[in-house]
Write an enzyme that holds these catalytic residues in place. Structure first.
Site, PDB file in Angstrom:
ATOM      1  N   HIS A  28      46.053  41.308  40.401  1.00 46.83           N
ATOM      2  CA  HIS A  28      46.153  42.784  40.393  1.00 46.83           C
ATOM      3  C   HIS A  28      44.782  43.427  40.158  1.00 46.83           C
ATOM      4  CE1 HIS A  28      50.548  42.193  39.922  1.00 46.83           C
ATOM      5  NE2 HIS A  28      50.154  41.203  39.127  1.00 46.83           N
ATOM      6  N   SER A  79      20.624  53.167  52.847  1.00 46.46           N
ATOM      7  CA  SER A  79      21.162  54.478  53.182  1.00 46.46           C
ATOM      8  C   SER A  79      20.036  55.348  53.705  1.00 46.46           C
ATOM      9  CB  SER A  79      21.782  55.107  51.934  1.00 46.46           C
ATOM     10  OG  SER A  79      21.819  56.517  52.065  1.00 46.46           O
ATOM     11  N   LYS A  91      20.183  52.868  47.538  1.00 44.35           N
ATOM     12  CA  LYS A  91      21.347  52.126  48.027  1.00 44.35           C
ATOM     13  C   LYS A  91      20.995  50.810  48.726  1.00 44.35           C
ATOM     14  CE  LYS A  91      25.145  53.121  48.018  1.00 44.35           C
ATOM     15  NZ  LYS A  91      25.924  54.057  48.836  1.00 44.35           N
ATOM     16  N   ASN A  97      23.634  48.489  50.724  1.00 45.00           N
ATOM     17  CA  ASN A  97      25.051  48.434  51.076  1.00 45.00           C
ATOM     18  C   ASN A  97      25.455  47.072  51.651  1.00 45.00           C
ATOM     19  OD1 ASN A  97      25.388  51.124  50.298  1.00 45.00           O
ATOM     20  ND2 ASN A  97      24.733  51.858  52.315  1.00 45.00           N
ATOM     21  N   GLU A 156      31.425  44.546  54.923  1.00 40.64           N
ATOM     22  CA  GLU A 156      32.288  45.635  55.401  1.00 40.64           C
ATOM     23  C   GLU A 156      32.634  45.449  56.873  1.00 40.64           C
ATOM     24  OE1 GLU A 156      31.064  49.597  53.294  1.00 40.64           O
ATOM     25  OE2 GLU A 156      29.315  48.341  53.488  1.00 40.64           O
TER      26      GLU A 156
END
Ligand code: ARG
Length: 466
Positions: free
Chosen positions: A159, A286, A292, A294, A299
């Site tokens: 969870h 970014s 940033k 990323n 992704e």
């Protein structure tokens, strides 16, 4: 505007197809990548025709030489593909006919229906092999990461809440299990592809005295003992797209696995976890926020999995409700298959690269796994060993956790007397449960994250991935 009649099937037509129809119906723009398989199929087929006496050996040799020359031209990028010849099969046959008169006999006892089925089965056998190797590359990167961090402990999650401590290697080996199933699945798809369609003709075989087993052998459609494997029903053979769907399903499921791995990596690389640092080479910055970094490769792995599922869905929908046997709809089976191949190949490589460059932040893993609450279940097991029923033990430890929370102290910092008030089963040694090393060592059963078991898994994976 009408075009001049098609050389291959134009006999019963008085006008050629409209320009728009040519554009609409061509597949050479995407099925040209089947050329090596198409040529292999034509060589085997013409060898068989010579073997049974339907063409002469001289004609066979001329056809083979012409096909070899065309293959070389294609490989060198010098072959001219023509939309007006529709597909890879007719482009090659037309080019061959221009060079070799005997090419007019090549299509004897053959249809594009069994031809394309053959090309695709050859493609699947090749593609499954390539993808298995690429997935093996990702698996090796995982094993290397586990080797380099063999002693690191992290919390395992259910969870997305901290659950119980595990060796990081155990978590990485869970991913290995997933990828290894993908590899096995692809091996099964390749085995299903390993039946030769040639000889099924358009739908009902041929009246000519061909030798299907000869062709199957020549193309490597054989079992482990070298016996030829030919498909058993000519109608099913030209209508069947099961292997297409199985291949896309294997790709889609690999995509789901890659996506789940990617999601863990994204979480782990966030400032909130910081269990890992992802390699710069597989991250991007970014355009606005200078700080940033990323996790774009991860992704995109998540995103590509949607596309892989889409390809599977396209194929299922394409095949659904089609009357037997071949229908031109089936030409649309190739773009999703090729896309699944290309994207799965790239995903496996990117996964390998991302995992290969991942750095484990040991201090952060150590801090997270030091949370004594991770061993609350072990504390219940302690009571069980004192003869307490598990449900009572669970309840008692729950009360101890609540007490620690109320007092604002860590679970293992409670006074022994307070703990004993909750349940008399707690002895003076109750806090020994919080020795992490000791806790892990007690997990001795197969598949558990104890050090002895994980060591066994290291040996197993080294053997599988050697
Ligand atoms: N380009 C076609 C396909 O991919 C080849 C088979 C064509 N067969 C036919 N009867 N028109 O499906």
């Amino acid at each position: 505007m009408a075009k001049s009649s098609q050389a291959t099937w134009g006999g019963r037509f008085s006008a050629g197809p409209a320009e728009l129809m040519l554009q609409f119906s061509e597949s050479v723009s995407f099925d040209r990548r089947l050329a090596p398989f198409d040529i292999a199929g034509s060589k085997a087929h013409s060898a068989m025709l010579a073997h049974v006496g339907l063409i002469t050996k001289q004609e066979r040799d001329a056809i083979h030489a012409g096909l070899d020359a065309i293959l070389a031209e294609i490989a060198a990028g010098k072959f001219t593909w023509e939309t007006k010849f529709e597909d890879v099969h007719m482009n090659i046959e037309q080019a061959l006919t221009k060079r070799v008169p005997a090419a007019a006999k090549l299509h004897t006892a053959r249809s594009r229906n069994d031809q394309v089925a053959t090309d695709m089965r050859l493609f699947f056998k090749h593609a499954c092999g390539v993808l298995q190797e690429k997935i093996r590359g990702a698996e090796r990167a995982l094993l290397a990461a586990a080797e380099a961090n063999a002693d690191v402990l992290i919390p395992g999650y259910t969870h997305l809440q901290r659950a119980q401590p595990v060796l990081l290697a155990h978590h990485l080996f869970a991913w290995l299990e997933m990828l290894e199933r993908d590899r096995q699945r692809l091996a099964e798809v390749a085995a299903h592809a390993n039946w030769c369609p040639l000889g099924s003709g358009a739908i009902a075989g041929t009246t000519l005295p061909i030798d299907r087993e000869f062709t199957a052998k020549a193309l490597g459609f054989v079992d482990a003992k070298g016996r030829p494997q030919v498909t058993q029903n000519s109608m099913d053979t030209v209508a069947d797209r099961d292997v297409f769907i199985e291949f896309a399903a294997a790709g889609a499921l690999f995509g789901v696995h890659a996506s789940r791995i990617a999601e863990d990596l994204i979480l782990w690389s966030s400032a909130e976890f910081k269990f890992i640092e992802l390699p710069d080479a597989f991250c991007t910055g970014s355009s606005l926020m200078p700080q940033k970094k990323n996790p774009d490769s991860c992704e995109l792995l998540r995103g590509k999995s949607a596309r892989l599922q889409g390809n599977l869905h396209t194929l299922l929908t394409l095949a659904k409700g089609l009357p037997l046997t071949y229908n031109r709809d089936l030409q649309e089976d190739k773009p999703p298959v090729f896309d699944t191949f290309d994207q799965t190949a790239m995903c496996a490589d990117v996964l390998a690269g991302t995992l290969g460059g991942m750095e484990v932040v040991r201090a952060r893993c150590g801090a997270a796994v030091a949370d004594p609450a991770l061993l609350a279940t072990d504390l219940a097991d302690y009571l069980v060993m004192q003869g307490v029923a598990f449900r009572d033990a669970h309840h008692a430890v729950g009360a101890v956790v609540k007490l620690a929370e109320t007092n604002g102290v860590a679970l293992n910092a409670l006074a022994t007397a307070d703990v004993q008030q909750v349940h008399a089963g707690f002895g003076d040694d109750w806090a020994q449960v919080f020795d992490l090393k000791r806790a892990l060592t007690k997990r001795t059963g197969t598949g558990m994250p104890g050090p002895a078991q994980v060591k066994r898994q290291f040996a197993r994976w080294r053997k599988i991935l050697k």
